[in-house]
Design a protein around this motif. Structure first.
Motif, PDB file in Angstrom:
ATOM      1  N   SER A 103      -7.038   7.212   3.684  1.00  0.00           N
ATOM      2  CA  SER A 103      -5.834   7.242   4.516  1.00  0.00           C
ATOM      3  C   SER A 103      -4.551   7.328   3.692  1.00  0.00           C
ATOM      4  O   SER A 103      -3.469   7.512   4.252  1.00  0.00           O
ATOM      5  CB  SER A 103      -5.780   5.996   5.407  1.00  0.00           C
ATOM      6  N   SER A 104      -4.660   7.225   2.369  1.00  0.00           N
ATOM      7  CA  SER A 104      -3.469   7.263   1.524  1.00  0.00           C
ATOM      8  C   SER A 104      -2.998   8.677   1.208  1.00  0.00           C
ATOM      9  O   SER A 104      -2.024   8.843   0.487  1.00  0.00           O
ATOM     10  CB  SER A 104      -3.726   6.503   0.216  1.00  0.00           C
ATOM     11  N   ASN A 105      -3.685   9.681   1.708  1.00  0.00           N
ATOM     12  CA  ASN A 105      -3.218  11.057   1.518  1.00  0.00           C
ATOM     13  C   ASN A 105      -3.500  11.863   2.784  1.00  0.00           C
ATOM     14  O   ASN A 105      -4.648  12.036   3.173  1.00  0.00           O
ATOM     15  CB  ASN A 105      -3.915  11.692   0.317  1.00  0.00           C
ATOM     16  N   ILE A 106      -2.442  12.309   3.446  1.00  0.00           N
ATOM     17  CA  ILE A 106      -2.617  13.158   4.617  1.00  0.00           C
ATOM     18  C   ILE A 106      -1.893  14.475   4.382  1.00  0.00           C
ATOM     19  O   ILE A 106      -0.939  14.549   3.613  1.00  0.00           O
ATOM     20  CB  ILE A 106      -2.129  12.480   5.918  1.00  0.00           C
TER      21      ILE A 106
ATOM     22  N   GLU B   4       0.531   7.972  13.916  1.00  0.00           N
ATOM     23  CA  GLU B   4      -0.695   7.183  13.968  1.00  0.00           C
ATOM     24  C   GLU B   4      -1.316   7.043  12.579  1.00  0.00           C
ATOM     25  O   GLU B   4      -1.770   5.955  12.197  1.00  0.00           O
ATOM     26  CB  GLU B   4      -1.694   7.841  14.921  1.00  0.00           C
ATOM     27  N   ARG B   5      -1.312   8.137  11.801  1.00  0.00           N
ATOM     28  CA  ARG B   5      -1.873   8.096  10.442  1.00  0.00           C
ATOM     29  C   ARG B   5      -1.036   7.202   9.527  1.00  0.00           C
ATOM     30  O   ARG B   5      -1.572   6.507   8.662  1.00  0.00           O
ATOM     31  CB  ARG B   5      -1.938   9.508   9.856  1.00  0.00           C
ATOM     32  N   ILE B   6       0.277   7.233   9.698  1.00  0.00           N
ATOM     33  CA  ILE B   6       1.158   6.392   8.880  1.00  0.00           C
ATOM     34  C   ILE B   6       0.908   4.916   9.173  1.00  0.00           C
ATOM     35  O   ILE B   6       0.774   4.092   8.261  1.00  0.00           O
ATOM     36  CB  ILE B   6       2.634   6.765   9.118  1.00  0.00           C
ATOM     37  N   CYS B   7       0.840   4.588  10.439  1.00  0.00           N
ATOM     38  CA  CYS B   7       0.606   3.187  10.811  1.00  0.00           C
ATOM     39  C   CYS B   7      -0.799   2.735  10.418  1.00  0.00           C
ATOM     40  O   CYS B   7      -1.014   1.567  10.079  1.00  0.00           O
ATOM     41  CB  CYS B   7       0.818   3.005  12.309  1.00  0.00           C
ATOM     42  N   GLN B   8      -1.741   3.679  10.434  1.00  0.00           N
ATOM     43  CA  GLN B   8      -3.124   3.338  10.111  1.00  0.00           C
ATOM     44  C   GLN B   8      -3.272   2.903   8.657  1.00  0.00           C
ATOM     45  O   GLN B   8      -4.034   1.988   8.353  1.00  0.00           O
ATOM     46  CB  GLN B   8      -4.040   4.545  10.375  1.00  0.00           C
ATOM     47  N   VAL B   9      -2.532   3.534   7.736  1.00  0.00           N
ATOM     48  CA  VAL B   9      -2.672   3.182   6.329  1.00  0.00           C
ATOM     49  C   VAL B   9      -2.221   1.745   6.092  1.00  0.00           C
ATOM     50  O   VAL B   9      -2.796   1.027   5.262  1.00  0.00           O
ATOM     51  CB  VAL B   9      -1.902   4.158   5.420  1.00  0.00           C
ATOM     52  N   ALA B  10      -1.194   1.303   6.811  1.00  0.00           N
ATOM     53  CA  ALA B  10      -0.746  -0.086   6.677  1.00  0.00           C
ATOM     54  C   ALA B  10      -1.780  -1.043   7.262  1.00  0.00           C
ATOM     55  O   ALA B  10      -2.082  -2.088   6.680  1.00  0.00           O
ATOM     56  CB  ALA B  10       0.600  -0.266   7.385  1.00  0.00           C
ATOM     57  N   HIS B  11      -2.353  -0.666   8.413  1.00  0.00           N
ATOM     58  CA  HIS B  11      -3.354  -1.507   9.067  1.00  0.00           C
ATOM     59  C   HIS B  11      -4.626  -1.610   8.224  1.00  0.00           C
ATOM     60  O   HIS B  11      -5.192  -2.700   8.047  1.00  0.00           O
ATOM     61  CB  HIS B  11      -3.689  -0.939  10.445  1.00  0.00           C
TER      62      HIS B  11
ATOM     63  N   THR C  37       0.856  -1.183   0.000  1.00  0.00           N
ATOM     64  CA  THR C  37       0.000   0.000   0.000  1.00  0.00           C
ATOM     65  C   THR C  37       0.889   1.228   0.000  1.00  0.00           C
ATOM     66  O   THR C  37       2.100   1.142   0.275  1.00  0.00           O
ATOM     67  CB  THR C  37      -0.963   0.012   1.196  1.00  0.00           C
ATOM     68  N   MET C  38       0.296   2.381  -0.310  1.00  0.00           N
ATOM     69  CA  MET C  38       1.095   3.593  -0.437  1.00  0.00           C
ATOM     70  C   MET C  38       0.371   4.779   0.173  1.00  0.00           C
ATOM     71  O   MET C  38      -0.854   4.790   0.308  1.00  0.00           O
ATOM     72  CB  MET C  38       1.420   3.865  -1.910  1.00  0.00           C
ATOM     73  N   GLN C  39       1.159   5.792   0.508  1.00  0.00           N
ATOM     74  CA  GLN C  39       0.608   6.996   1.141  1.00  0.00           C
ATOM     75  C   GLN C  39       1.432   8.206   0.715  1.00  0.00           C
ATOM     76  O   GLN C  39       2.654   8.136   0.617  1.00  0.00           O
ATOM     77  CB  GLN C  39       0.650   6.852   2.665  1.00  0.00           C
ATOM     78  N   LYS C  40       0.719   9.316   0.441  1.00  0.00           N
ATOM     79  CA  LYS C  40       1.391  10.584   0.131  1.00  0.00           C
ATOM     80  C   LYS C  40       1.129  11.557   1.271  1.00  0.00           C
ATOM     81  O   LYS C  40      -0.014  11.763   1.684  1.00  0.00           O
ATOM     82  CB  LYS C  40       0.843  11.160  -1.173  1.00  0.00           C
ATOM     83  N   ILE C  41       2.200  12.169   1.765  1.00  0.00           N
ATOM     84  CA  ILE C  41       2.087  13.191   2.803  1.00  0.00           C
ATOM     85  C   ILE C  41       2.374  14.540   2.162  1.00  0.00           C
ATOM     86  O   ILE C  41       3.449  14.761   1.599  1.00  0.00           O
ATOM     87  CB  ILE C  41       3.069  12.930   3.957  1.00  0.00           C
ATOM     88  N   ASP C  42       1.394  15.438   2.218  1.00  0.00           N
ATOM     89  CA  ASP C  42       1.556  16.781   1.669  1.00  0.00           C
ATOM     90  C   ASP C  42       1.629  17.781   2.811  1.00  0.00           C
ATOM     91  O   ASP C  42       0.688  17.891   3.607  1.00  0.00           O
ATOM     92  CB  ASP C  42       0.387  17.122   0.750  1.00  0.00           C
ATOM     93  N   PRO C  43       2.712  18.560   2.897  1.00  0.00           N
ATOM     94  CA  PRO C  43       2.889  19.467   4.045  1.00  0.00           C
ATOM     95  C   PRO C  43       2.052  20.737   4.014  1.00  0.00           C
ATOM     96  O   PRO C  43       2.102  21.512   4.962  1.00  0.00           O
ATOM     97  CB  PRO C  43       4.388  19.817   3.967  1.00  0.00           C
ATOM     98  N   TYR C  44       1.288  20.974   2.947  1.00  0.00           N
ATOM     99  CA  TYR C  44       0.526  22.219   2.910  1.00  0.00           C
ATOM    100  C   TYR C  44      -0.606  22.231   3.936  1.00  0.00           C
ATOM    101  O   TYR C  44      -1.067  21.182   4.392  1.00  0.00           O
ATOM    102  CB  TYR C  44      -0.003  22.518   1.513  1.00  0.00           C
ATOM    103  N   ILE C  45      -1.073  23.432   4.282  1.00  0.00           N
ATOM    104  CA  ILE C  45      -2.083  23.593   5.326  1.00  0.00           C
ATOM    105  C   ILE C  45      -3.493  23.264   4.829  1.00  0.00           C
ATOM    106  O   ILE C  45      -4.380  22.977   5.623  1.00  0.00           O
ATOM    107  CB  ILE C  45      -2.051  25.038   5.891  1.00  0.00           C
ATOM    108  N   ASN C  46      -3.708  23.307   3.518  1.00  0.00           N
ATOM    109  CA  ASN C  46      -5.009  22.893   2.983  1.00  0.00           C
ATOM    110  C   ASN C  46      -5.348  21.499   3.495  1.00  0.00           C
ATOM    111  O   ASN C  46      -4.472  20.636   3.601  1.00  0.00           O
ATOM    112  CB  ASN C  46      -4.982  22.863   1.461  1.00  0.00           C
ATOM    113  N   VAL C  47      -6.614  21.271   3.786  1.00  0.00           N
ATOM    114  CA  VAL C  47      -7.035  19.936   4.244  1.00  0.00           C
ATOM    115  C   VAL C  47      -6.859  18.914   3.133  1.00  0.00           C
ATOM    116  O   VAL C  47      -6.447  17.774   3.364  1.00  0.00           O
ATOM    117  CB  VAL C  47      -8.493  19.971   4.740  1.00  0.00           C
ATOM    118  N   ASP C  48      -7.186  19.301   1.911  1.00  0.00           N
ATOM    119  CA  ASP C  48      -6.956  18.466   0.736  1.00  0.00           C
ATOM    120  C   ASP C  48      -6.909  19.394  -0.474  1.00  0.00           C
ATOM    121  O   ASP C  48      -7.171  20.596  -0.351  1.00  0.00           O
ATOM    122  CB  ASP C  48      -8.039  17.378   0.590  1.00  0.00           C
TER     123      ASP C  48
END
Length: 529
Positions: free
Chosen positions: A86-89, A124-131, A36-47
């Motif tokens: 959960s793949s984009n926070i 917690e969000r990182i571990c959640q995407v794997a779970h 599985t994969m996840q992208k972390i975007d540092p901007y303040i926008n929620v999405d």
């Protein structure tokens, strides 16, 4: 328990961290691992849902209705998995949650700080995407570059995870630039050295360095990077410019990127099998002699990433149909007066993608009229479907002032409108996977070969049922609808060689080795023109 691979970037943005991460995911999946994969975007926008496409490219939508960074689309296409919210926070999501917890007293009166409260939420969000995905390996890309202020909490969080989980559970990959100086006639490693130094200053030692470069790395260059960055020479991976995007996993496989990753993580896996990708790339190269020109008419064509999934879906379909798709990027603003024919002359297909309010809508309507009257294969998506209905109402049904209420609230003929709920509230945005019932005997039904399909949506406005009978009487076929509420999901013209438009987004489900059937049918029709 899942293993974690963290991909960071340095020197400059747009080096291909997402493609590097997706390529590794493709290779690991080919060995039988659940990835599985996840992208972390540092901007303040929620999405990115409210962001201009010029700022961030397209908004990719998942099955469960998340509006995500376009890299999530790359992930889905490369690992062929349907990802989740959960793949984009983002920083916006993290800080919003932390502030809400503080306001509701969940921190027990403690002073809330970046460390540990924000970093704990990130972990917690990182571990959640794997779970959530029951993954063997979770690949997490950190957006931006090392040294960005907004990225620091995320880098600190992934640093802590190595201690929390154990050395064999975490792998760090750093993507850097190795520029070529033409006047000196040589590649320079200093930017990579400084980038790794910056990363190490916050406590992260990369295990693998992926070097984005225009020219091959010599043995001396590899040795220098390995020495100054304190990694094994075999862990210096060359990422050359690729003629075909889907060739990158093959290039990474030749250098053993997946084998190195498995070794560092002490993870056992089966033999690699990337034969489908090898066949895909071979077909793509062979198709170069036959070219099919598709006009993509949109508002944001100055930034091609604004229509990334559409462009890739056309690419997938082109490969499957034995043709190279040439996209003619046309700004809808330019289709004024009688200029549509000049801009569209010689194209074999016309595609109108999704879009928003603003100038250029009339140009899209002119492009649709040109396709309809000149029997050129046409595909409309979301706004493209809505404008196809407007065009038909104006020029076939005799309603010259017909429009969408979104673009012209005072239109006397709102053939596209925003439905109201029973309590008078406006209908919410339709986001994510939803069923569409297909009309038996329609072209769309033939394309899918099924009665009910499931596609991803991102829209609010609908075809106005008050005009349905008039539109049908004049020849417009409503070939798809949402079961239960009977909202129009697709229209077509039976009298046209290929004239199809959908309110949903088929491009989000197209895969390199499994092109979407709508795009296959569209490119096939265009190729035959």
């Amino acid at each position: 328990m899942a293993k974690f691979i963290f991909v960071t970037g340095g020197v400059v943005s747009s080096l291909g961290k997402g493609i590097t991460a997706a390529s590794l995911g493709c290779l690991l999946k080919s060995r039988g691992l659940k990835v599985t994969m996840q992208k972390i975007d540092p901007y303040i926008n929620v999405d990115p849902g409210n962001m201009s496409p010029f700022q961030h490219g397209e908004v990719f939508v998942t099955d469960d209705g998340a509006e995500c960074d376009l890299d999530v689309g790359h992930y889905e296409r490369f690992i062929d998995e349907n990802l989740k919210k959960s793949s984009n926070i983002t920083s916006g999501k993290i800080y919003g949650t932390v502030i809400n917890k503080e306001r509701t007293g969940q921190y027990g009166g403690a002073t809330v700080q970046v460390i540990p409260h924000v970093t704990n939420e990130i972990k917690e969000r990182i571990c959640q995407v794997a779970h959530d995905n029951n993954a063997d390996v979770a690949i997490v890309e950190i957006g931006g570059t090392v040294g960005d202020i907004e990225s620091l909490p995320f880098l600190e969080a992934i640093r802590q995870l190595k201690t929390d989980l154990g050395r064999d559970e975490v792998l760090y990959i750093h993507v850097t630039l190795v520029p070529y100086l033409k006047m000196a006639g040589e590649l320079k490693t200093k930017p990579t050295q400084h980038s790794v130094k910056e990363l190490r200053s916050i406590g992260i030692q990369p295990d693998i360095i992926v070097c984005r470069t225009t020219y091959p790395l010599s043995r001396e260059i590899r040795e220098k990077i390995a020495l100054f960055c304190d990694i094994s020479q075999k862990a210096v991976i060359e990422n050359l410019d690729a003629e075909i995007l889907y060739e990158v996993p093959l290039m990474m496989a030749q250098q053993g990127l997946d084998e190195i990753a498995l070794s560092y993580l002490c993870l056992e896996a089966g033999q690699r099998d990337i034969s489908p990708w090898e066949e895909l790339v071979q077909r793509a190269k062979e198709n170069g002699t036959i070219r099919t020109t598709i006009a993509l008419v949109g508002k944001y064509v100055a930034l091609h990433d604004a229509y990334l999934s559409v462009a890739e879906a056309l690419h997938h379909a082109g490969i499957s149909q034995g043709t190279h798709r040439d996209i003619r990027w046309i700004n809808s603003h330019d289709l004024k007066g009688h200029s549509a024919g000049q801009h569209l002359a010689g194209v074999q297909g016309i595609l109108i993608p999704s879009g928003f309010r603003g100038p250029g809508v009339e140009g899209k309507i002119k492009a649709i009229q040109y396709a309809r009257e000149n029997k050129i294969p046409f595909l409309g998506i979301s706004l493209g479907m809505q404008m196809a209905v407007v065009e038909f109402a104006r020029h076939v049904c005799g309603l010259p002032q017909a429009h969408s209420q979104y673009h012209e609230p005072a239109t006397p003929h709102p053939v596209i409108h925003l439905p109201r709920l029973k309590d008078g509230e406006e209908a919410p945005m339709c986001l994510g996977r939803a069923p569409v019932a297909l009309k038996p005997g329609s072209h769309l039904h033939t394309i899918y070969g099924d009665d009910v399909i499931y596609e991803r949506h991102r829209h609010r406005y609908q075809v106005n049922e008050d005009y349905r009978h008039l539109l049908e009487d004049k020849g417009l076929c409503f070939s798809g609808h949402t079961p239960g509420v009977n909202q129009v999901a697709a229209v077509e013209l039976p009298s046209h060689p290929f004239f199809l438009a959908t309110i949903f987004h088929p491009e989000f489900k197209s895969r390199p080795t499994r092109p979407h059937p709508i795009f296959k049918a569209f490119v096939k029709a265009a190729k035959g023109l």
